[in-house]
Design a protein around this motif. Structure first.
Motif, PDB file in Angstrom:
ATOM      1  N   ILE A   1       0.832  -1.208   0.000  1.00  0.00           N
ATOM      2  CA  ILE A   1       0.000   0.000   0.000  1.00  0.00           C
ATOM      3  C   ILE A   1       0.866   1.258   0.000  1.00  0.00           C
ATOM      4  CG2 ILE A   1      -0.313   0.130   2.511  1.00  0.00           C
ATOM      5  CD1 ILE A   1      -3.323   0.858   1.822  1.00  0.00           C
ATOM      6  N   ASP A   2       2.088   1.171   0.505  1.00  0.00           N
ATOM      7  CA  ASP A   2       2.998   2.332   0.447  1.00  0.00           C
ATOM      8  C   ASP A   2       3.671   2.422  -0.931  1.00  0.00           C
ATOM      9  OD1 ASP A   2       2.782   3.453   3.142  1.00  0.00           O
ATOM     10  OD2 ASP A   2       3.560   1.514   3.781  1.00  0.00           O
TER      11      ASP A   2
ATOM     12  N   HIS B   1       0.042   7.403  -8.128  1.00  0.00           N
ATOM     13  CA  HIS B   1      -0.963   8.241  -7.470  1.00  0.00           C
ATOM     14  C   HIS B   1      -1.808   8.863  -8.563  1.00  0.00           C
ATOM     15  CE1 HIS B   1      -2.892  11.357  -5.066  1.00  0.00           C
ATOM     16  NE2 HIS B   1      -2.628  12.168  -6.063  1.00  0.00           N
TER      17      HIS B   1
HETATM   18  P1  CMP Z   1      -1.993   7.797  -2.867  1.00  0.00           P
HETATM   19  O1  CMP Z   1      -3.068   7.679  -3.864  1.00  0.00           O
HETATM   20  O2  CMP Z   1      -0.704   8.366  -3.342  1.00  0.00           O
HETATM   21  O3  CMP Z   1      -2.511   8.693  -1.643  1.00  0.00           O
HETATM   22  C1  CMP Z   1      -1.972   8.570  -0.338  1.00  0.00           C
HETATM   23  C2  CMP Z   1      -1.090   7.373  -0.187  1.00  0.00           C
HETATM   24  O4  CMP Z   1      -0.871   6.944   1.141  1.00  0.00           O
HETATM   25  C3  CMP Z   1      -1.724   6.177  -0.855  1.00  0.00           C
HETATM   26  O5  CMP Z   1      -1.682   6.351  -2.263  1.00  0.00           O
HETATM   27  C4  CMP Z   1      -0.886   5.024  -0.288  1.00  0.00           C
HETATM   28  O6  CMP Z   1       0.293   4.798  -1.030  1.00  0.00           O
HETATM   29  C5  CMP Z   1      -0.476   5.567   1.084  1.00  0.00           C
HETATM   30  N1  CMP Z   1      -1.111   4.833   2.174  1.00  0.00           N
HETATM   31  C6  CMP Z   1      -0.465   4.096   3.115  1.00  0.00           C
HETATM   32  N2  CMP Z   1      -1.323   3.555   3.987  1.00  0.00           N
HETATM   33  C7  CMP Z   1      -2.560   3.950   3.599  1.00  0.00           C
HETATM   34  C8  CMP Z   1      -3.882   3.692   4.095  1.00  0.00           C
HETATM   35  N3  CMP Z   1      -4.108   2.940   5.168  1.00  0.00           N
HETATM   36  N4  CMP Z   1      -4.922   4.250   3.425  1.00  0.00           N
HETATM   37  C9  CMP Z   1      -4.722   5.034   2.343  1.00  0.00           C
HETATM   38  N5  CMP Z   1      -3.495   5.316   1.836  1.00  0.00           N
HETATM   39  C10 CMP Z   1      -2.424   4.757   2.445  1.00  0.00           C
END
Ligand code: CMP
Length: 140
Positions: free
Chosen positions: A110-111, A116
Motif C-alpha cells: 500500500i505504500d 498516485h
Molecule cells: P496515494 O493515492 O498516493 O494517496 C496517499 C497514499 O498513502 C496512498 O496512495 C498510499 O500509497 C499511502 N497509504 C499508506 N497507507 C494507507 C492507508 N491505510 N490508506 C490510504 N493510503 C495509504
C-alpha cells in the motif's frame, strides 16, 4: 467532459524501469500526456502535496517513501480522465486491486503502490496547479 488529472509514477515504479509501460496504459486508454516531468521531491514538497493526510498514521512513511527516489509526474487529459485514470490504477492497496490494473501488475504494497492519481475534480485542480502552476484544469 474533457478533464485533466494529475498522475504520479512513484519511486518504486520509476526504480523498476516501468515508466514507459505505465504511460502506455494511459495512452492505450485514450488519455493524452498534457505535461510531464521527472523530479526528486523535497520533503517539504511531499509534505505539502499530501497535506490532506498529515494527521494519518501512515503520513511519515508516505513522505519518506515519496522522497526516496525520483517520481514521474504527468497531467493526463481526456474524456473522463479522472475516473479513467482511477480505473486504470486499481485499488490503493495492490492486494485489493483488480487483475490487469497498474497496481495489481506493478505494485508491492500500500505504500509502494506504483502510482498516485487525483480522486476528484476539486483535487485534480489543486494537484495539477501544485506541480504545473498556471496550467488550466480544463482542456481547450
Ligand atoms: P496515494 O493515492 O498516493 O494517496 C496517499 C497514499 O498513502 C496512498 O496512495 C498510499 O500509497 C499511502 N497509504 C499508506 N497507507 C494507507 C492507508 N491505510 N490508506 C490510504 N493510503 C495509504
Amino acid at each position: 467532459a474533457i478533464e485533466r488529472t494529475l498522475s504520479i509514477i512513484k519511486p518504486d515504479a520509476v526504480a523498476k524501469n516501468v515508466i514507459g509501460q505505465i504511460v502506455a496504459r494511459f495512452e492505450g486508454a485514450g488519455l493524452k500526456v498534457a505535461a510531464a516531468k521527472l523530479v526528486h521531491l523535497s520533503r517539504a514538497e511531499a509534505e505539502q502535496f499530501y497535506a490532506v493526510h498529515a494527521a494519518r498514521p501512515f503520513f511519515k512513511d508516505l513522505v519518506d517513501f515519496m522522497v526516496s527516489g525520483p517520481v514521474f509526474i504527468q497531467v493526463l487529459e481526456g474524456e473522463g480522465a479522472i475516473q479513467k485514470n482511477r480505473d486504470l490504477m486499481g485499488a490503493t492497496d495492490p492486494k485489493k486491486a483488480a487483475p490487469g490494473t497498474i497496481r495489481a501488475d506493478f505494485a508491492e504494497s500500500i505504500d509502494a503502490n506504483a502510482v498516485h492519481g487525483s480522486d476528484a475534480p476539486e483535487t485534480a485542480a489543486v494537484e495539477v496547479s501544485f506541480f504545473f502552476p498556471g496550467m488550466n484544469v480544463y482542456a481547450r
